[in-house]
Design an enzyme around this catalytic site. Structure first.
Site, short mmCIF file in Angstrom:
data_model
loop_
_atom_site.label_atom_id
_atom_site.label_comp_id
_atom_site.label_asym_id
_atom_site.label_seq_id
_atom_site.Cartn_x
_atom_site.Cartn_y
_atom_site.Cartn_z
N ASP A 114 -8.23 -7.24 17.61
CA ASP A 114 -9.42 -7.16 16.77
C ASP A 114 -9.06 -6.55 15.42
OD1 ASP A 114 -11.84 -6.85 15.55
OD2 ASP A 114 -12.71 -5.53 17.06
N ASP A 132 -9.62 -5.83 25.83
CA ASP A 132 -10.77 -6.00 24.95
C ASP A 132 -10.60 -5.12 23.72
OD1 ASP A 132 -13.30 -6.92 24.19
OD2 ASP A 132 -14.37 -5.36 25.32
N SER A 170 -11.12 -2.02 27.75
CA SER A 170 -10.92 -1.57 26.38
C SER A 170 -9.74 -0.60 26.34
CB SER A 170 -12.18 -0.88 25.86
OG SER A 170 -12.41 0.31 26.61
N GLY A 199 -20.55 -8.34 22.81
CA GLY A 199 -21.83 -7.64 22.72
C GLY A 199 -22.99 -8.43 23.27
N GLU A 235 -10.61 -11.99 16.30
CA GLU A 235 -12.01 -11.87 15.86
C GLU A 235 -12.13 -12.05 14.36
OE1 GLU A 235 -15.87 -8.85 16.17
OE2 GLU A 235 -14.24 -8.70 17.61
N ASN A 273 -18.97 -11.76 26.81
CA ASN A 273 -18.62 -10.40 27.21
C ASN A 273 -19.85 -9.60 27.62
OD1 ASN A 273 -16.17 -11.28 26.21
ND2 ASN A 273 -15.79 -9.47 24.96
N ILE A 274 -19.75 -8.96 28.78
CA ILE A 274 -20.86 -8.17 29.30
C ILE A 274 -20.31 -6.84 29.80
CG2 ILE A 274 -22.64 -8.05 31.09
CD1 ILE A 274 -22.74 -11.16 30.92
N ASP A 275 -20.80 -5.74 29.23
CA ASP A 275 -20.33 -4.41 29.59
C ASP A 275 -21.51 -3.48 29.88
OD1 ASP A 275 -19.02 -2.02 29.95
OD2 ASP A 275 -18.11 -1.93 27.98
N SER A 276 -22.42 -3.33 28.91
CA SER A 276 -23.52 -2.37 29.06
C SER A 276 -24.39 -2.66 30.28
CB SER A 276 -24.40 -2.37 27.79
OG SER A 276 -23.68 -1.90 26.68
#
Length: 334
Positions: free
Chosen positions: A116, A94, A56, A235, A146, A277-280
């Site tokens: 975005d 991102d 990001s 998310g 987006e 997308n995978i972050d947390s």
């Protein structure tokens, strides 16, 4: 100007084409640290998966743009050291929030960027998206845009309410912007608190929150409008409850953290959704391992002592996502 091809990186065009045709999704893992990058590369090599390493705006500021360039080049060399002769690694921006940021990332060796403009009026979103696409395509960099708004908080991206993507807009948007992939909103959400308790039901046996289902009807309508076009889900962390429980057990405070059920992501992966997308989940895996290690070894103060198990825990999570959720294992180009 740094050309991403000189760093050994690739853009997303061919890997997305194969993913849409093959019914799987490419993992897009956010990273902030060396340990996260190492775990991503190790997982991708061991599973023979293409991978998108994404940052990001905030993560880029944290790491430093110049250091990121060399980390990306190092990631490719690192994969080759592990025996992967032709790794497919993308360095992706991102949630880029301006043309200037996207341009700067392209100039510093990113092979893919996301602009975005989803919070802007429709025509303004198209205008700036098109500007980004025109510049990126001059350098063979792919662009994600987006349409629709995701709720939740992730770094500098925040929205109180989600707004599903309107299927009737996608043909016009994709045509006029020229984007290579489209991030849509169908009920995923940023962060570890993707849904408020009142949006969920509770499992009577465990008391855990059960989130509402994704709007697959919207996804299917978008697929009909744009057949074969690469779709992206943001998310999409599942917020593993074992990691949340470990964090809470060792002094953390994450009440009612809930994510997207993995069975829904598996289903999405078999559609035109070709990037998830995978972050947390990575943050949770890292924090859980660090908290556990320090609680069990209170005398340790060398960062390597607690970052090594954190790296291993993230790697385990990445492999699980690649093999059991996204289906991208064994999908490197031959």
């Amino acid at each position: 100007m740094v050309n991403y091809k000189d760093l050994g990186l690739v853009n997303t065009r061919e890997m997305f084409k194969r993913a849409v045709a093959g019914g799987y999704a490419i993992p897009a893992f956010n990273f902030n640290t060396m340990e996260q990058m190492q775990a991503i590369v190790q997982a991708a090599v061991e599973t023979k998966s293409p991978v998108i390493m994404q940052v990001s705006k905030g993560a880029r500021n944290y790491a430093n743009a110049t250091i990121l360039r060399y980390m990306a080049e190092g990631a490719v060399a690192y994969a080759k050291e592990f025996g992967c002769e032709h790794p497919e690694i993308v360095l992706h921006l991102d949630h880029g929030d301006s043309f200037e940021l996207c341009k700067d990332c392209i100039d510093m060796g990113f092979s893919s960027v996301m602009y975005d403009g989803s919070s802007l009026p429709y025509e303004e979103n198209i205008k700036i998206s098109r500007q980004v696409v025109e510049y990126a395509h001059q350098h063979d960099v792919t662009v994600e845009c987006e349409l629709g708004v995701l709720a939740g908080v992730e770094d500098e991206v925040a929205a109180e309410e989600s707004h599903y993507t309107k299927p009737e807009e996608v043909i016009d948007f994709a045509t006029r912007t020229g984007c290579d992939s489209l991030a849509i909103s169908i009920g995923t959400s940023h962060g570890a608190y993707k849904f408020k308790p009142e949006q969920c039901t509770r499992d009577p046996k465990t008391g855990k929150l059960v989130p509402p289902p994704l709007a697959f009807d919207v996804l299917h309508e978008i697929e009909e409008k744009l057949p074969g076009f690469p779709i992206v889900l943001h998310g999409s962390s599942s917020v593993p409850q074992d990691e949340v429980d470990t964090i809470n057990k060792y002094g953390g405070n994450l009440p009612d953290a809930v994510g997207i059920p993995e069975e829904q992501l598996r289903l999405a992966s078999k559609s035109a959704v070709c990037k998830i997308n995978i972050d947390s989940d990575s943050r949770l895996a890292m924090t859980a391992a660090i908290r556990k290690h320090l609680a069990e070894h209170p005398g340790d103060f060398d960062p390597r002592q607690y970052l090594k198990p954190a790296r291993e825990n993230m790697k385990k999570m990445y492999i699980h996502k690649i093999v059991n959720v996204l289906g991208s294992d064994g999908k490197l180009a031959q």
